[in-house]
Design a protein around this motif. Structure first.
Motif, mmCIF file in Angstrom:
data_model
loop_
_atom_site.group_PDB
_atom_site.id
_atom_site.type_symbol
_atom_site.label_atom_id
_atom_site.label_comp_id
_atom_site.label_asym_id
_atom_site.label_seq_id
_atom_site.Cartn_x
_atom_site.Cartn_y
_atom_site.Cartn_z
ATOM 1 N N ARG A 72 -16.831 -56.404 99.363
ATOM 2 C CA ARG A 72 -15.565 -56.685 100.048
ATOM 3 C C ARG A 72 -14.662 -57.544 99.168
ATOM 4 O O ARG A 72 -13.442 -57.391 99.161
ATOM 5 C CB ARG A 72 -15.807 -57.411 101.369
ATOM 6 N N ILE A 73 -15.277 -58.475 98.454
ATOM 7 C CA ILE A 73 -14.518 -59.366 97.588
ATOM 8 C C ILE A 73 -13.727 -58.571 96.556
ATOM 9 O O ILE A 73 -12.568 -58.877 96.260
ATOM 10 C CB ILE A 73 -15.471 -60.370 96.894
ATOM 11 N N TYR A 74 -14.338 -57.511 96.044
ATOM 12 C CA TYR A 74 -13.674 -56.742 94.995
ATOM 13 C C TYR A 74 -12.630 -55.777 95.549
ATOM 14 O O TYR A 74 -11.658 -55.448 94.861
ATOM 15 C CB TYR A 74 -14.727 -56.024 94.144
ATOM 16 N N TRP A 75 -12.804 -55.340 96.786
ATOM 17 C CA TRP A 75 -11.718 -54.583 97.419
ATOM 18 C C TRP A 75 -10.478 -55.463 97.550
ATOM 19 O O TRP A 75 -9.354 -55.007 97.318
ATOM 20 C CB TRP A 75 -12.161 -54.065 98.791
ATOM 21 N N LEU A 76 -10.685 -56.714 97.923
ATOM 22 C CA LEU A 76 -9.570 -57.648 98.022
ATOM 23 C C LEU A 76 -8.932 -57.865 96.653
ATOM 24 O O LEU A 76 -7.701 -57.839 96.512
ATOM 25 C CB LEU A 76 -10.047 -58.981 98.596
ATOM 26 N N ALA A 77 -9.759 -58.057 95.624
ATOM 27 C CA ALA A 77 -9.230 -58.311 94.285
ATOM 28 C C ALA A 77 -8.415 -57.126 93.776
ATOM 29 O O ALA A 77 -7.319 -57.296 93.215
ATOM 30 C CB ALA A 77 -10.385 -58.613 93.331
ATOM 31 N N TRP A 78 -8.919 -55.923 93.969
ATOM 32 C CA TRP A 78 -8.179 -54.738 93.507
ATOM 33 C C TRP A 78 -6.862 -54.574 94.255
ATOM 34 O O TRP A 78 -5.883 -54.050 93.707
ATOM 35 C CB TRP A 78 -9.032 -53.476 93.672
ATOM 36 N N SER A 79 -6.807 -55.044 95.497
ATOM 37 C CA SER A 79 -5.567 -54.914 96.272
ATOM 38 C C SER A 79 -4.455 -55.783 95.706
ATOM 39 O O SER A 79 -3.286 -55.604 96.062
ATOM 40 C CB SER A 79 -5.811 -55.292 97.741
ATOM 41 N N LYS A 80 -4.791 -56.718 94.819
ATOM 42 C CA LYS A 80 -3.798 -57.611 94.231
ATOM 43 C C LYS A 80 -3.211 -57.066 92.929
ATOM 44 O O LYS A 80 -2.373 -57.730 92.309
ATOM 45 C CB LYS A 80 -4.432 -58.985 93.966
ATOM 46 N N ILE A 81 -3.637 -55.888 92.514
ATOM 47 C CA ILE A 81 -3.140 -55.324 91.258
ATOM 48 C C ILE A 81 -1.954 -54.407 91.531
ATOM 49 O O ILE A 81 -2.088 -53.380 92.210
ATOM 50 C CB ILE A 81 -4.243 -54.562 90.513
ATOM 51 N N SER A 82 -0.804 -54.771 91.018
ATOM 52 C CA SER A 82 0.410 -53.979 91.212
ATOM 53 C C SER A 82 0.253 -52.605 90.568
ATOM 54 O O SER A 82 -0.216 -52.483 89.437
ATOM 55 C CB SER A 82 1.609 -54.711 90.603
ATOM 56 N N GLY A 83 0.650 -51.579 91.304
ATOM 57 C CA GLY A 83 0.584 -50.224 90.776
ATOM 58 C C GLY A 83 -0.670 -49.475 91.145
ATOM 59 O O GLY A 83 -0.770 -48.270 90.894
ATOM 60 N N PHE A 111 -16.670 -45.066 89.946
ATOM 61 C CA PHE A 111 -17.655 -46.080 89.566
ATOM 62 C C PHE A 111 -18.773 -46.270 90.594
ATOM 63 O O PHE A 111 -19.804 -46.859 90.277
ATOM 64 C CB PHE A 111 -16.966 -47.426 89.320
ATOM 65 N N GLY A 112 -18.537 -45.821 91.815
ATOM 66 C CA GLY A 112 -19.541 -46.011 92.857
ATOM 67 C C GLY A 112 -19.369 -47.297 93.636
ATOM 68 O O GLY A 112 -19.812 -47.405 94.779
ATOM 69 N N ASN A 113 -18.717 -48.293 93.044
ATOM 70 C CA ASN A 113 -18.354 -49.515 93.743
ATOM 71 C C ASN A 113 -17.271 -50.214 92.933
ATOM 72 O O ASN A 113 -17.133 -49.996 91.729
ATOM 73 C CB ASN A 113 -19.565 -50.427 93.972
ATOM 74 N N LEU A 114 -16.506 -51.064 93.612
ATOM 75 C CA LEU A 114 -15.364 -51.684 92.957
ATOM 76 C C LEU A 114 -15.741 -52.903 92.126
ATOM 77 O O LEU A 114 -14.959 -53.335 91.277
ATOM 78 C CB LEU A 114 -14.296 -52.058 93.993
ATOM 79 N N GLU A 115 -16.932 -53.459 92.344
ATOM 80 C CA GLU A 115 -17.380 -54.543 91.476
ATOM 81 C C GLU A 115 -17.615 -54.014 90.060
ATOM 82 O O GLU A 115 -17.193 -54.634 89.074
ATOM 83 C CB GLU A 115 -18.661 -55.179 92.009
ATOM 84 N N ALA A 116 -18.284 -52.861 89.969
ATOM 85 C CA ALA A 116 -18.514 -52.257 88.656
ATOM 86 C C ALA A 116 -17.192 -51.897 87.990
ATOM 87 O O ALA A 116 -17.015 -52.066 86.779
ATOM 88 C CB ALA A 116 -19.399 -51.018 88.796
ATOM 89 N N ILE A 133 -5.657 -55.127 83.189
ATOM 90 C CA ILE A 133 -6.325 -56.105 82.330
ATOM 91 C C ILE A 133 -5.691 -57.489 82.493
ATOM 92 O O ILE A 133 -6.384 -58.502 82.611
ATOM 93 C CB ILE A 133 -6.279 -55.648 80.859
ATOM 94 N N ALA A 134 -4.360 -57.524 82.518
ATOM 95 C CA ALA A 134 -3.662 -58.808 82.648
ATOM 96 C C ALA A 134 -3.956 -59.467 83.993
ATOM 97 O O ALA A 134 -4.154 -60.692 84.073
ATOM 98 C CB ALA A 134 -2.166 -58.602 82.471
ATOM 99 N N THR A 135 -4.011 -58.668 85.054
ATOM 100 C CA THR A 135 -4.258 -59.223 86.389
ATOM 101 C C THR A 135 -5.707 -59.682 86.529
ATOM 102 O O THR A 135 -5.979 -60.743 87.108
ATOM 103 C CB THR A 135 -3.933 -58.186 87.474
ATOM 104 N N ARG A 136 -6.636 -58.901 85.998
ATOM 105 C CA ARG A 136 -8.043 -59.301 86.083
ATOM 106 C C ARG A 136 -8.290 -60.644 85.386
ATOM 107 O O ARG A 136 -9.120 -61.441 85.827
ATOM 108 C CB ARG A 136 -8.941 -58.233 85.455
ATOM 109 N N ALA A 137 -7.560 -60.875 84.306
ATOM 110 C CA ALA A 137 -7.748 -62.126 83.562
ATOM 111 C C ALA A 137 -7.309 -63.345 84.369
ATOM 112 O O ALA A 137 -7.768 -64.471 84.113
ATOM 113 C CB ALA A 137 -6.975 -62.064 82.240
ATOM 114 N N LYS A 138 -6.445 -63.129 85.343
ATOM 115 C CA LYS A 138 -5.907 -64.244 86.133
ATOM 116 C C LYS A 138 -6.657 -64.463 87.440
ATOM 117 O O LYS A 138 -6.430 -65.463 88.122
ATOM 118 C CB LYS A 138 -4.427 -63.987 86.452
ATOM 119 N N ILE A 139 -7.518 -63.523 87.825
ATOM 120 C CA ILE A 139 -8.152 -63.571 89.144
ATOM 121 C C ILE A 139 -9.660 -63.726 89.018
ATOM 122 O O ILE A 139 -10.318 -62.968 88.304
ATOM 123 C CB ILE A 139 -7.837 -62.289 89.956
#
Length: 390
Positions: free
Chosen positions: A5-16, A29-34, A58-64
């Motif tokens: 669930r944590i990674y679904w939330l994180a991916w929702s913060k990526i613009s585009g 990938f089978g799951n969003l953590e991977a 890549i830029a967003t992942r580095a900040k979250i």
């Protein structure tokens, strides 16, 4: 809180990265953590991801930090579902553009989320006639008394009448809003929103603090259609968000019913157009109940899954020129820069929503609103699977 669930939330913060692309990433990938921890080359292998979007990822992942995000985010947003949660509304999960994260506030009824309690969407103009108000209230009160849940958008006009009449009849209603759940728009509906919070449910794909934006309201219409077994249009002019809700309901395989109106009333013209294209007319309250009685029951044994809705792709994403005919290169007159930019990306071949977002580099909400305007202008058609073409 589960790790995924944590990674679904994180991916929702990526613009585009929209709902369909998140679905595609999940499937790949089978799951969003991977997927979150994958290198850029592996993510680029996913259909719909280009070099511009991967740079944003890549830029967003580095900040979250997903774990820290879930803790801080939940302070203002304590209640939310992801597409993989068992309590995520079943009917909404069936549509191709279901929000990856859905925030809620109020009383959750598990049987309703499972689709065992029938839901009916009621939508229409913000400036209804007395006839429209009267019938919105009559229909909503009747259905509430029969155990239906009424779904609408908390806007002024028909939405307000539908919510209010439902609550007054002792029924249950769901308000789908285009702001964070800590804000009420329009402000005049503060008391109504408080009543819904106490007796019903409010949902939004936008986190707390999100203010009203014209691009949010077309996007929320698909959620109204997705949550509803049937969508009823009371009054709607020819360029109306209610008509888009009706078209989306039709795309999702849901029934659309329309209250007939007068040719002298501009707010009836959109409804009459729906009738000409096969929507069911409401000929009275008994007739409406007869129509609703014919809706097949959902199969409780059928398990929901996430599906990838793949477009028919004939275009390369990253800046490569799209082959077009001479007629497709003509720019319609009097379009704003955003409208023109999106329209020029379209061809007579279907293009996915996520690809449009990736190519034009505008915020997802702006693209959604722009496509709605182009559709209302008759310049773009939406196809099943959130695909668009001229």
């Amino acid at each position: 809180m589960s790790q995924e669930r944590i990674y679904w939330l994180a991916w929702s913060k990526i613009s585009g990265v929209g709902a369909i692309l998140i679905d595609r990433i999940y499937q790949h990938f089978g799951n969003l953590e991977a997927a979150w921890n994958a290198d850029s080359e592996k993510i680029l292998a996913i259909d719909g991801v280009g070099t511009q979007l991967i740079a944003t990822i890549i830029a967003t992942r580095a900040k979250i930090d997903p774990h820290k995000l879930s803790i801080t985010h939940s302070i203002d947003n304590p209640d939310w579902w992801t597409r993989i949660d068992p309590d995520y509304p079943r009917l909404l999960a069936e549509i191709p553009s279901a929000p990856g994260v859905l925030y809620y506030r109020g009383k959750v009824v598990p049987a309703e989320n499972l689709g065992n309690i029938p839901t009916v969407g009621i939508v229409g103009t913000r400036d209804p006639s007395d006839y429209g108000k009267r019938w919105a209230r009559k229909i909503s009160a009747l259905l509430a008394s029969k155990g239906f849940t009424i779904v609408s958008g908390l806007a002024q006009g028909i939405d307000t009448e539908a919510h209010s009449a439902c609550l007054e009849a002792g029924g249950r209603t769901i308000a789908v809003v285009g702001t964070g759940l800590d804000l009420v728009y329009p402000p005049r509906n503060q008391a109504l929103a408080a009543d819904i919070h106490q007796h019903g449910l409010m949902v939004s794909e936008y986190p707390a603090g999100t203010t009203p934006d014209r691009s949010h309201f077309p996007a929320r219409n698909r959620i109204i259609a997705g949550l509803s077994r049937v969508t009823i249009v009371i009054e709607a002019p020819t360029r109306s968000g209610a008509l888009i809700t009706a078209h989306q309901a039709n795309d999702y395989g849901r029934d659309v019913y329309v209250l007939p109106g007068s040719l002298d009333n501009p707010n009836s013209l959109g409804c009459l157009g729906l009738l000409s294209r096969g929507a069911q007319p409401i000929l009275g309250l008994d007739h409406l109940l007869e129509l609703l009685s014919s809706i097949p029951q959902l199969d409780p044994s059928q398990q929901l899954q996430l599906f990838s809705f793949e477009p028919e792709r004939s275009q390369v994403i990253d800046g490569t020129q799209i082959p077009t005919t001479e007629s497709e290169q003509i720019t319609p007159p009097d379009l704003s820069p955003d409208l023109q930019q999106v329209w020029l990306l379209m061809t007579t071949s279907p293009t996915s929503f996520d690809e449009i977002v990736s190519r034009c580099q505008l915020p997802v909400a702006n693209v959604s609103a722009t496509l709605l305007e182009l559709e209302l202008l008759g310049l773009v058609t939406q196809l099943p699977g959130m695909r668009y073409q001229r």
